[in-house]
Design a protein around this motif. Structure first.
Motif, short mmCIF file in Angstrom:
data_model
loop_
_atom_site.label_atom_id
_atom_site.label_comp_id
_atom_site.label_asym_id
_atom_site.label_seq_id
_atom_site.Cartn_x
_atom_site.Cartn_y
_atom_site.Cartn_z
N UNK A 203 9.36 14.00 4.80
CA UNK A 203 10.29 15.11 5.02
C UNK A 203 10.50 15.35 6.52
N UNK A 204 9.42 15.28 7.28
CA UNK A 204 9.52 15.44 8.74
C UNK A 204 10.32 14.30 9.35
N UNK A 205 10.12 13.07 8.86
CA UNK A 205 10.91 11.93 9.34
C UNK A 205 12.40 12.15 9.10
N UNK A 206 12.72 12.61 7.90
CA UNK A 206 14.13 12.86 7.55
C UNK A 206 14.73 13.94 8.44
N UNK A 213 20.59 12.63 15.20
CA UNK A 213 21.95 12.13 14.97
C UNK A 213 22.93 13.25 14.62
N UNK A 214 22.42 14.46 14.36
CA UNK A 214 23.25 15.57 13.91
C UNK A 214 24.06 15.14 12.68
N UNK A 215 23.35 14.52 11.75
CA UNK A 215 23.99 13.91 10.59
C UNK A 215 23.72 14.72 9.33
N UNK A 216 24.22 14.22 8.23
CA UNK A 216 24.01 14.88 6.94
C UNK A 216 22.63 14.56 6.40
N UNK A 217 22.19 15.39 5.46
CA UNK A 217 20.90 15.17 4.83
C UNK A 217 20.91 13.88 4.01
N UNK A 218 22.04 13.54 3.46
CA UNK A 218 22.13 12.33 2.64
C UNK A 218 21.84 11.08 3.46
N UNK A 219 22.39 11.02 4.67
CA UNK A 219 22.17 9.85 5.53
C UNK A 219 20.71 9.74 5.92
N UNK A 220 20.10 10.84 6.32
CA UNK A 220 18.70 10.79 6.74
C UNK A 220 17.77 10.43 5.58
N UNK A 221 18.04 10.97 4.40
CA UNK A 221 17.22 10.63 3.23
C UNK A 221 17.40 9.18 2.83
N UNK A 222 18.62 8.67 2.95
CA UNK A 222 18.86 7.25 2.63
C UNK A 222 18.10 6.35 3.59
N UNK A 223 18.10 6.71 4.89
CA UNK A 223 17.38 5.91 5.87
C UNK A 223 15.88 5.92 5.59
N UNK A 224 15.35 7.09 5.24
CA UNK A 224 13.91 7.19 4.92
C UNK A 224 13.58 6.38 3.68
N UNK A 225 14.45 6.41 2.68
CA UNK A 225 14.21 5.64 1.44
C UNK A 225 14.18 4.14 1.74
#
Length: 252
Positions: A203-206, A213-225
């Motif tokens: 969660x901290x990584x996301x 990146x000031x990005x959406x939560x979807x992008x950060x979660x996808x990157x972490x996955x």
């Protein structure tokens, strides 16, 4: 104390290096110095709020907000401070994880001989576990950076500061230090605690990716996955390797 801290920050960071913790707008300064120790927080021209309210806060409060994964606290730490401890923190977290795996490996062994403590610290398995944890973390970070490069740079035509992003990923792994208390105070609920610690770190990584990146939560979660999948593949590959000295001798 506040004045000294702010002057040190201005000496380290250049023009437009700061970010508003509320709206992520760039700022040239965090405060105005009116001499005689009189400081006034700079107001953001975009959201009309203080650029960084955390420069007046106690470090403990900042840490609590970071544990709660507040975006403002992450922006303060990643943009408005220069914590150059990410590599040291990375090595320490890897040692914690290696110790956890090593202790689980020898958890069922009982010995009253004090000399065993020295012998165990020199065992090959501990260093093998450290190497395995290092490979898994490297696979995670490389996969996350590659995925974000593919999506943000190649597909969206944006830009990424990879050194800042890597620093954010390493700093956001600080939750792994909680592995040590889990091992020391062994309990029936230890597997649950380990799972919660892993979830907290991810969660901290996301959140760190979102802030950088000031990005959406979807992008950060996808990157972490993607990073987790790569990490799991490396972990499975490492399990097939002959880590123990006995296994190496048998192979020979």
């Amino acid at each position: 104390m506040l004045a000294a801290c702010c002057r040190r920050l201005h000496g380290i960071m250049g023009k437009d290096a700061f970010r508003c913790v509320e709206c992520n707008e760039k700022a040239t300064e965090l405060h105005r110095d009116y001499n005689n120790g009189i400081l006034k927080l700079t107001i953001c021209g975009s959201c009309q709020k203080p650029v960084d309210k955390y420069i007046e806060y106690d470090p403990v409060i900042i840490l609590i907000d970071a544990i709660l994964c507040k975006t403002q606290a992450f922006r303060h730490i990643l943009f408005n401070t220069r914590l150059n401890i990410h590599w040291k923190l990375c090595v320490f977290c890897l040692l914690c994880e290696a110790y956890l795996r090593w202790s689980l490996l020898h958890g069922s062994e009982q010995s009253n001989d004090p000399a065993d403590i020295i012998r165990y610290t020199k065992e090959w398995e501990f260093y093998a576990m450290f190497g395995s944890a290092t490979l898994e973390l490297s696979a995670f970070c490389i996969s996350v950076l590659w995925f974000l490069w593919l999506v943000v740079v190649q597909l969206q035509g944006g830009a990424i500061d990879f050194s800042l992003l890597l620093r954010a990923l390493l700093l956001s792994c600080y939750g792994k230090v909680l592995l040590i208390p889990t091992v020391i105070w062994e309990h029936d609920y230890s597997p649950l605690c380990l799972g919660l610690i892993k979830l907290f770190v991810l969660t901290s990584n996301s959140q760190a990716i979102r802030v950088i990146l000031n990005s959406s939560r979807r992008l950060s979660l996808s990157a972490v996955c993607v990073g987790v999948l790569s990490e799991m593949c490396v972990a499975q590959a490492c399990k097939k390797l002959p880590w123990s000295v006995q296994d190496i001798k048998m192979k020979m």
